[in-house]
Design an enzyme around this catalytic site. Structure first.
Site, PDB file in Angstrom:
ATOM      1  N   GLY A 107      10.032  16.247 -19.476  1.00  0.00           N
ATOM      2  CA  GLY A 107       9.094  17.101 -18.741  1.00  0.00           C
ATOM      3  C   GLY A 107       9.898  18.109 -17.946  1.00  0.00           C
ATOM      4  O   GLY A 107      10.905  17.762 -17.325  1.00  0.00           O
ATOM      5  N   GLY A 159       8.188  20.636 -15.873  1.00  0.00           N
ATOM      6  CA  GLY A 159       7.239  21.378 -15.041  1.00  0.00           C
ATOM      7  C   GLY A 159       7.681  21.281 -13.599  1.00  0.00           C
ATOM      8  O   GLY A 159       8.882  21.268 -13.297  1.00  0.00           O
ATOM      9  N   ASN A 160       6.713  21.180 -12.710  1.00  0.00           N
ATOM     10  CA  ASN A 160       7.049  21.083 -11.286  1.00  0.00           C
ATOM     11  C   ASN A 160       7.983  19.903 -11.040  1.00  0.00           C
ATOM     12  O   ASN A 160       9.050  20.050 -10.445  1.00  0.00           O
ATOM     13  CB  ASN A 160       5.742  20.960 -10.474  1.00  0.00           C
ATOM     14  CG  ASN A 160       6.025  20.673  -9.013  1.00  0.00           C
ATOM     15  OD1 ASN A 160       6.353  19.550  -8.645  1.00  0.00           O
ATOM     16  ND2 ASN A 160       5.925  21.679  -8.174  1.00  0.00           N
ATOM     17  N   GLY A 163       9.588  17.599 -13.296  1.00  0.00           N
ATOM     18  CA  GLY A 163      10.796  17.473 -14.114  1.00  0.00           C
ATOM     19  C   GLY A 163      11.793  18.593 -13.846  1.00  0.00           C
ATOM     20  O   GLY A 163      13.008  18.363 -13.800  1.00  0.00           O
ATOM     21  N   LYS A 223      -8.752  11.289  -7.676  1.00  0.00           N
ATOM     22  CA  LYS A 223      -8.102  12.131  -8.700  1.00  0.00           C
ATOM     23  C   LYS A 223      -9.186  12.917  -9.414  1.00  0.00           C
ATOM     24  O   LYS A 223     -10.319  12.466  -9.532  1.00  0.00           O
ATOM     25  CB  LYS A 223      -7.346  11.271  -9.715  1.00  0.00           C
ATOM     26  CG  LYS A 223      -6.300  12.035 -10.499  1.00  0.00           C
ATOM     27  CD  LYS A 223      -4.992  12.113  -9.745  1.00  0.00           C
ATOM     28  CE  LYS A 223      -3.923  12.859 -10.508  1.00  0.00           C
ATOM     29  NZ  LYS A 223      -2.598  12.681  -9.889  1.00  0.00           N
TER      30      LYS A 223
HETATM   31  P1  NAD Z   1       3.389  20.356 -14.708  1.00  0.00           P
HETATM   32  O1  NAD Z   1       2.154  20.874 -15.307  1.00  0.00           O
HETATM   33  O2  NAD Z   1       4.086  21.198 -13.692  1.00  0.00           O
HETATM   34  O3  NAD Z   1       4.457  20.009 -15.834  1.00  0.00           O
HETATM   35  C1  NAD Z   1       4.173  19.148 -16.894  1.00  0.00           C
HETATM   36  C2  NAD Z   1       5.366  19.138 -17.827  1.00  0.00           C
HETATM   37  O4  NAD Z   1       5.176  18.145 -18.818  1.00  0.00           O
HETATM   38  C3  NAD Z   1       5.567  20.466 -18.561  1.00  0.00           C
HETATM   39  O5  NAD Z   1       6.938  20.773 -18.631  1.00  0.00           O
HETATM   40  C4  NAD Z   1       5.043  20.164 -19.964  1.00  0.00           C
HETATM   41  O6  NAD Z   1       5.622  20.974 -20.955  1.00  0.00           O
HETATM   42  C5  NAD Z   1       5.443  18.708 -20.093  1.00  0.00           C
HETATM   43  N1  NAD Z   1       4.677  18.001 -21.100  1.00  0.00           N
HETATM   44  C6  NAD Z   1       3.352  18.050 -21.361  1.00  0.00           C
HETATM   45  N2  NAD Z   1       3.051  17.261 -22.400  1.00  0.00           N
HETATM   46  C7  NAD Z   1       4.210  16.682 -22.795  1.00  0.00           C
HETATM   47  C8  NAD Z   1       4.561  15.776 -23.807  1.00  0.00           C
HETATM   48  N3  NAD Z   1       3.623  15.298 -24.637  1.00  0.00           N
HETATM   49  N4  NAD Z   1       5.865  15.397 -23.916  1.00  0.00           N
HETATM   50  C9  NAD Z   1       6.800  15.893 -23.071  1.00  0.00           C
HETATM   51  N5  NAD Z   1       6.522  16.758 -22.092  1.00  0.00           N
HETATM   52  C10 NAD Z   1       5.251  17.156 -21.962  1.00  0.00           C
HETATM   53  O7  NAD Z   1       3.036  18.913 -14.104  1.00  0.00           O
HETATM   54  P2  NAD Z   1       3.789  18.133 -12.964  1.00  0.00           P
HETATM   55  O8  NAD Z   1       3.104  18.429 -11.682  1.00  0.00           O
HETATM   56  O9  NAD Z   1       5.238  18.353 -13.106  1.00  0.00           O
HETATM   57  O10 NAD Z   1       3.412  16.618 -13.329  1.00  0.00           O
HETATM   58  C11 NAD Z   1       4.234  15.827 -14.207  1.00  0.00           C
HETATM   59  C12 NAD Z   1       3.938  14.356 -13.948  1.00  0.00           C
HETATM   60  O11 NAD Z   1       4.217  14.047 -12.581  1.00  0.00           O
HETATM   61  C13 NAD Z   1       2.487  13.923 -14.170  1.00  0.00           C
HETATM   62  O12 NAD Z   1       2.458  12.601 -14.650  1.00  0.00           O
HETATM   63  C14 NAD Z   1       1.887  13.985 -12.777  1.00  0.00           C
HETATM   64  O13 NAD Z   1       0.748  13.162 -12.645  1.00  0.00           O
HETATM   65  C15 NAD Z   1       3.073  13.449 -11.986  1.00  0.00           C
HETATM   66  N6  NAD Z   1       3.056  13.773 -10.568  1.00  0.00           N
HETATM   67  C16 NAD Z   1       2.969  15.055 -10.130  1.00  0.00           C
HETATM   68  C17 NAD Z   1       2.975  15.289  -8.758  1.00  0.00           C
HETATM   69  C18 NAD Z   1       2.955  16.690  -8.204  1.00  0.00           C
HETATM   70  O14 NAD Z   1       3.094  16.833  -6.967  1.00  0.00           O
HETATM   71  N7  NAD Z   1       2.835  17.732  -9.002  1.00  0.00           N
HETATM   72  C19 NAD Z   1       3.043  14.251  -7.842  1.00  0.00           C
HETATM   73  C20 NAD Z   1       3.149  12.934  -8.334  1.00  0.00           C
HETATM   74  C21 NAD Z   1       3.159  12.715  -9.693  1.00  0.00           C
END
Ligand code: NAD
Length: 413
Positions: free
Chosen positions: A214, A216-217, A219, A102
């Site tokens: 959440g 982002g990608n 949520g 990571k």
């Molecule tokens: P992202 O950057 O696309 O989205 C993050 C989201 O979280 C945004 O909507 C942001 O506004 C929100 N956020 C940030 N701080 C916050 C808070 N304090 N309270 C509530 N919401 C908050 O990131 P992502 O890729 O969607 O990742 C989200 C989670 O999923 C992370 O824990 C990441 O490690 C995990 N994850 C991601 C992937 C992937 O393929 N992208 C794979 C496995 C796990």
């Protein structure tokens, strides 16, 4: 308890159900190596800001290190180590030929312009280049990084090495060597896992309500796929600035439009504003944390009313909260299983990049479904055999696999 201490506790809790020598457990509690870099970032106004970043190699018994890169002000050495440790367990859970890695940069990207983000991304890819590669360590997107950032990473790596090497990073845009189906893979995988869990709990086909933290990608696609594929009613969603709640259900495209236009979920006219804390305690059937770690703690776990927590974020539940949720018979589907769809399709992208044989989106989804459904049922069997939580069962299965490889390879030199 910080994120790495959480990981150590999760390993310790699985140990009584494993037949494993202590030395391997000790090895798993530590990263193999961590690179810390300082990146001088040229700002648009001509000044320079020095930004710190890390890349952690946790364990590579099962294959090259694999895991995302996070851009967030709270990124630290300890957080990156924890996230790389969870990746080791996750890749073993999904039966991928990978270990865990990571990376992250301690930065608030809201303070940077697009061209500053590009220079920072290229600076980071260059700083960690000797630590990465198709057969060494393959980074991917995580919080606040995306396919565009991956394209800059690959381009930088390929220019340094003077050759094409598309599988040195995954999560790339499809036009630049990415895989179809990678964009929504984490949430799609979570949807498949939730589908199987609902069957086990006799909840299949029932009218259930869902709150997603959440947007982002993970949520955002989570909201879309849980409604479209499973027919469940998503009644609350949030982002870092707050959330919205409508007991009648939230239409995904309307919420997304509002977020695109205003930059946040709060203020959505189709719901009432709620805080992130309130969202977790809503009277819903399923809560889906899909933002950051450590949000379900001993101070809010006892107030949670859902019957299932689907951990699409990494590390959202502290071990103390986990114990409270277990006592309340709330099913926690752990991150290492629930969000393993992302790294699984990253693996598919890696294979496609290495062979030049690109698959259809349908093929990607079918293979993803087969892999995760198999993982889910193997874990469920361990859970039932030992009468333990799904998280402990996932750790038992993953650690057994990692340690089996470590035994054959031996401890050398
Ligand atoms: P992202 O950057 O696309 O989205 C993050 C989201 O979280 C945004 O909507 C942001 O506004 C929100 N956020 C940030 N701080 C916050 C808070 N304090 N309270 C509530 N919401 C908050 O990131 P992502 O890729 O969607 O990742 C989200 C989670 O999923 C992370 O824990 C990441 O490690 C995990 N994850 C991601 C992937 C992937 O393929 N992208 C794979 C496995 C796990």
């Amino acid at each position: 308890m910080n994120a790495h201490e959480m990981f150590v506790k999760q390993v310790d809790e699985a140990v009584p159900f494993l037949t494993v020598e202590d030395e391997y457990i000790e090895i798993l509690k530590n990263p193999k190596e961590v690179l810390e870099v300082s990146i001088p970032l040229r700002l648009d106004d001509g000044g320079v800001k020095v930004v710190r970043g890390w890349r952690s190699h946790h364990n590579n018994a099962l294959g090259p290190y694999k895991g995302g890169v996070r851009y967030h002000p709270n990124v630290s050495r300890e957080e990156v180590i924890a996230l790389s440790s969870w990746m080791t367990v996750k890749c073993a859970t999904a039966q991928l030929p990978y270990g865990g890695g990571k990376g992250g940069i301690s930065v608030n990207i809201r303070d940077l312009s697009p061209s500053e983000i590009e220079r920072l991304s290229r600076g980071y890819a260059m700083a960690i280049a000797r630590f990465t590669g198709t057969d060494i360590d393959i980074p991917a997107p995580d919080v606040y990084t995306n396919p565009q950032v991956m394209a800059w990473f690959v381009d930088t790596y390929e220019k340094i090495n003077g050759r094409s090497e598309p599988s040195c990073y995954t999560g790339k845009p499809v036009e630049a060597g990415g895989s179809l189906g990678r964009g929504d893979a984490t949430s799609r995988g979570g949807t498949y896992i939730l589908r199987e869990a609902l069957k086990k709990h006799g909840l299949e086909g029932k009218e259930l309500t869902v709150a997603v933290q959440g947007f982002g990608n993970v949520g955002g696609y989570g909201h879309k796929l849980i409604s479209e594929e499973l027919g469940l009613k998503v009644v609350a969603v949030s982002d870092s600035r707050g959330g919205t709640y409508n007991p009648g259900g939230l239409d995904h495209s309307s919420v997304k439009k509002h977020k695109t236009e205003t930059g946040s979920i709060a203020g959505f006219s189709g719901g009432e504003d709620i805080t992130n804390e309130e969202l977790l305690e809503l009277n819903v059937d399923i809560v889906v944390p899909a933002a950051l770690e450590g949000v379900i703690t001993e101070s809010n776990a006892s107030d949670m009313r859902a019957c299932i927590v689907l951990e699409l974020a990494n590390g959202p539940t502290t071990p103390q909260a986990d114990a409270i949720l277990n006592d309340k018979n709330i099913e926690v589907i752990p991150d290492v299983l629930a969000n393993s769809g992302g790294v699984t399709v990253s693996c598919f992208e890696w294979i496609q990049g290495r062979t030049g044989d690109y698959w259809t989106e349908k093929d990607v989804q079918k293979k993803l479904d087969e892999k995760l459904t198999t993982a889910f049922h193997e874990i469920w069997k361990i859970k039932e055999d030992f009468k333990i939580s799904t998280r402990k069962a996932a750790y038992v299965r993953a650690i057994s696999r990692i340690v089996a490889a470590m035994r054959f390879k031996g401890i050398w030199p």
